[in-house]
Design an enzyme around this catalytic site. Structure first.
Site, PDB file in Angstrom:
ATOM      1  N   CYS A   1      36.549  33.394  42.610  1.00 10.00           N
ATOM      2  CA  CYS A   1      35.418  34.543  43.050  1.00 10.00           C
ATOM      3  C   CYS A   1      34.483  34.550  41.764  1.00 10.00           C
ATOM      4  O   CYS A   1      34.995  35.178  40.752  1.00 10.00           O
ATOM      5  CB  CYS A   1      36.028  35.568  43.319  1.00 10.00           C
ATOM      6  SG  CYS A   1      35.136  37.076  43.415  1.00 10.00           S
TER       7      CYS A   1
ATOM      8  N   CYS B   1      33.582  38.270  40.849  1.00  5.26           N
ATOM      9  CA  CYS B   1      34.688  39.262  40.301  1.00  5.26           C
ATOM     10  C   CYS B   1      35.060  38.445  38.753  1.00  5.26           C
ATOM     11  O   CYS B   1      35.155  39.594  38.160  1.00  5.26           O
ATOM     12  CB  CYS B   1      35.872  38.713  40.930  1.00  5.26           C
ATOM     13  SG  CYS B   1      35.898  38.720  42.838  1.00  5.26           S
ATOM     14  N   ASP B   2      35.100  37.401  38.421  1.00  2.00           N
ATOM     15  CA  ASP B   2      35.706  37.031  37.236  1.00  2.00           C
ATOM     16  C   ASP B   2      34.574  36.345  36.426  1.00  2.00           C
ATOM     17  O   ASP B   2      34.961  35.971  35.124  1.00  2.00           O
ATOM     18  CB  ASP B   2      36.622  36.074  37.479  1.00  2.00           C
ATOM     19  CG  ASP B   2      37.780  36.545  38.440  1.00  2.00           C
ATOM     20  OD1 ASP B   2      37.957  37.716  38.316  1.00  2.00           O
ATOM     21  OD2 ASP B   2      38.506  35.676  39.344  1.00  2.00           O
TER      22      ASP B   2
END
Ligand code: NAP
Length: 561
Positions: A386, A389-390
């Site tokens: 993701c 997200c990261d």
């Protein structure tokens, strides 16, 4: 202590007018006073401290129920509370142990506002299943949830921790830690994917957003649900050590259960309720499905460019005007009932049992794994799926993105924009992605390794350091030193529930439906990524509406009779 950061003029507002209006409306429900204590240290994360002070003082100007107190680090108050990170934000610290380390930016802003509301209402908002589990906790817990501002899963996990801290104020401390602003802590716990939860300084750790009930169990037992299952310690098993109340269920009668809250599920909910059906949307994870993880969407009519999460927030707000959407409620089993005798379908979830006349499956799809050696070993330690997200974890570092579709190219552009050095690895010599994305990748000068596959992901005890890559044309095997890799090679449909009901699949593994979204099982419909095809937001929306109308028609005039 005097504030370190001052607004230029007293009538300057930091929050935009529409946000002020929305918050004023929300704050009407505040009950008890809330004190926000903001700790800052000049020279450390100054722009984030500035944001935090301005954000909080604006909140206090919107309601007399919120008071802001500013303190320096170090100071007597900071020492008293053990605050060392700048900025740190504590909510009612004399009553609860809830703090945000780092500015409550982006997605965390929502968790922060929700926390203020719950503290004011003195309400944990834990579900009827989770509350008794947490009641059984008798030892102290420090929960540290590492988050990033664009991670849609993070506020859910932060709220799991905060709810437990409200339920057990003497025992539970909840810290929501912006990993970007707290690099030492992030490195100390080797955070490679968010949300990453550390309990009691490493006594137990969890990756990703956990359903609230599972979070509660893991917090109490300091073990993963899988370990507890093996030990027979979960309810219903021999040697049941779980507190009373886990797994209790509440019955509910509805016309239609919609399983999944992506674009297809939310649209089905709107159409079903507008047609007069009593419907509910159940979502085991986060609202918005894959779209919520897409950094930018550029092909949704009416929005030239919009972050996927923002688009889904708008859509879910609209859907909630019609249909209840239960986030964090997973379906465990479905009993079809005897159709000849007009029996209803029984849907058992993590929170209760529904009896329903029909089901729409919109369970979507989840990321496909590469299957390369080392992929599982380094998941969360350099291997990610993701980018929203990261991505922040790799600022100034070098990563590979594997794949040649829309996801891989969107992610590559997003990471490049964050200041990450990106190399795309694609197994063919042309991309499958849409032309505007291909053009942008070229324009941004993103390096591409064509005709190349990843044979192995290598690293040290801590993290990924290298990819063993192979050129399919020359057969040459080489090393690509990287700090991480994002796998973006497509989706696998989530067909588990469909298969459990005897729903037929197509040869490509997606659910087989007719043009009316009916499956082969009467009273069961499917739509969205689960049925394959074009897999766009607009197609999912169209299919969701058709599925709802077919369910409505069949409930009124069952075609199987
Ligand atoms: P996708 O379109 O299926 O593309 C997957 C990519 O990964 C392809 O390039 C494929 O290579 C490659 N691949 C598949 N298996 C592989 C393996 N084992 N090893 C190496 N490479 C492999 O998947 P996606 O990009 O995730 O998109 C999924 C759906 O969501 C699509 O319908 C897409 O249009 C949609 N989507 C849309 C947007 C947007 O419009 N903004 C954004 C994201 C996703 P080949 O090309 O050789 O097959």
């Amino acid at each position: 202590m005097a504030p370190h950061f001052k607004r230029d003029k007293d009538d300057d507002w930091f929050l935009p007018k529409d946000v002020q209006d929305q918050l004023t409306k929300t704050f009407k429900d505040l009950k008890d006073d809330v004190i926000l204590e903001v700790f800052t240290q000049p020279g450390v994360n100054d722009e984030f401290s500035d944001y935090t002070v301005k954000f909080c003082t604006d909140l206090a100007r919107l309601t007399d129920k919120i008071t802001v107190r500013e303190f320096a680090i170090p100071s007597a108050r900071a020492d008293e509370l053990g605050v060392t990170a700048s900025p740190t934000l504590c909510i009612n610290p004399d009553e609860y142990h809830i703090r945000f380390l780092g500015a409550p930016l982006g997605e965390e802003g929502k968790a922060f506002i929700t926390a203020i509301m719950l503290v004011s209402l003195k309400m944990s908002a834990l579900s009827e299943t989770s509350a008794p589990i947490i009641e059984a906790l008798h030892d102290k817990r420090l929960i540290q949830v590492f988050v990033s501002p664009t991670c849609p899963y993070c506020p859910g996990q932060a709220m799991n921790a905060i709810k437990c801290a409200i339920a057990k104020p003497d025992l539970v401390t909840a810290e929501c830690i912006e990993m970007n602003e707290n690099p030492e802590l992030t490195e100390h716990y080797n955070v490679g994917s968010v949300p990453h939860t550390v309990i009691n300084e490493g006594a137990h750790e969890a990756l990703g957003l956990l359903p609230e009930e599972r979070f509660a169990v893991e917090l109490v037992y300091l073990k993963s649900a899988e370990e507890l299952l093996k030990e027979g310690a979960l309810p219903g098993q021999e040697g049941d050590k779980a507190p009373k109340g886990f797994g209790t269920i509440e019955p509910g009668e509805v016309d239609l259960v919609i399983i999944g809250a992506g674009p297809a599920g939310l649209t089905a909910g709107i159409y079903a309720v507008r047609a007069g059906l009593k419907a509910v949307v159940l979502e085991k994870s986060i609202i918005g499905g894959q779209v919520a993880l897409t950094p930018v969407v550029e092909n949704y009519p009416g929005f030239a460019t919009v972050p996927g999460k923002q688009l889904m927030d708008i859509m879910s707000e609209h859907a909630r005007e019609y249909v209840p959407v239960h986030e964090g409620e997973g379906v465990e089993s479905i009993e079809m009932g005897d159709i000849e005798n007009d029996e209803t379908i029984t849907v058992t979830t993590t929170r209760g049992v529904y009896s329903t006349k029909a089901i729409i499956l919109v369970t979507g799809a989840s990321y496909r794994k590469l299957g390369a050696k080392g992929e599982d070993t380094y998941f969360g330690r350099g291997i990610n799926y993701c980018a929203s997200c990261d991505g922040y974890l790799y600022k100034g570092k070098s990563v590979a993105i594997i794949g040649g579709g829309n996801t891989a190219l969107t992610d590559a552009l997003h990471l490049k924009n964050l200041g990450v050095e990106v190399t795309l690895i694609h197994r063919r010599d042309t991309f499958r992605a849409q032309q505007p994305l291909v053009d942008s990748v070229e324009r941004e000068g993103i390096a591409v390794l064509w005709d190349t596959v990843v044979d192995e992901i290598q690293g040290n005890d801590q993290r990924v350091t290298n990819l063993k890559i192979r050129n399919l044309k020359t057969k040459a095997v080489t090393d690509l030193p990287v700090d991480g890799a994002f796998v973006a090679i497509g989706q696998e449909p989530a067909t588990e529930l469909a298969l459990s009901m005897g729903v037929e699949l197509k040869p490509d593994g997606f659910v087989k439906v007719g043009p009316d979204m009916r499956t082969n099982v009467p009273r069961v419909y499917a739509a969205g990524d689960l049925v394959g095809g074009l897999q766009q937001i607009v197609t999912a929306i169209g299919e969701g509406s058709i599925a709802a109308m077919s369910a409505f028609e069949d409930i009124a005039h069952p075609y199987w009779k």
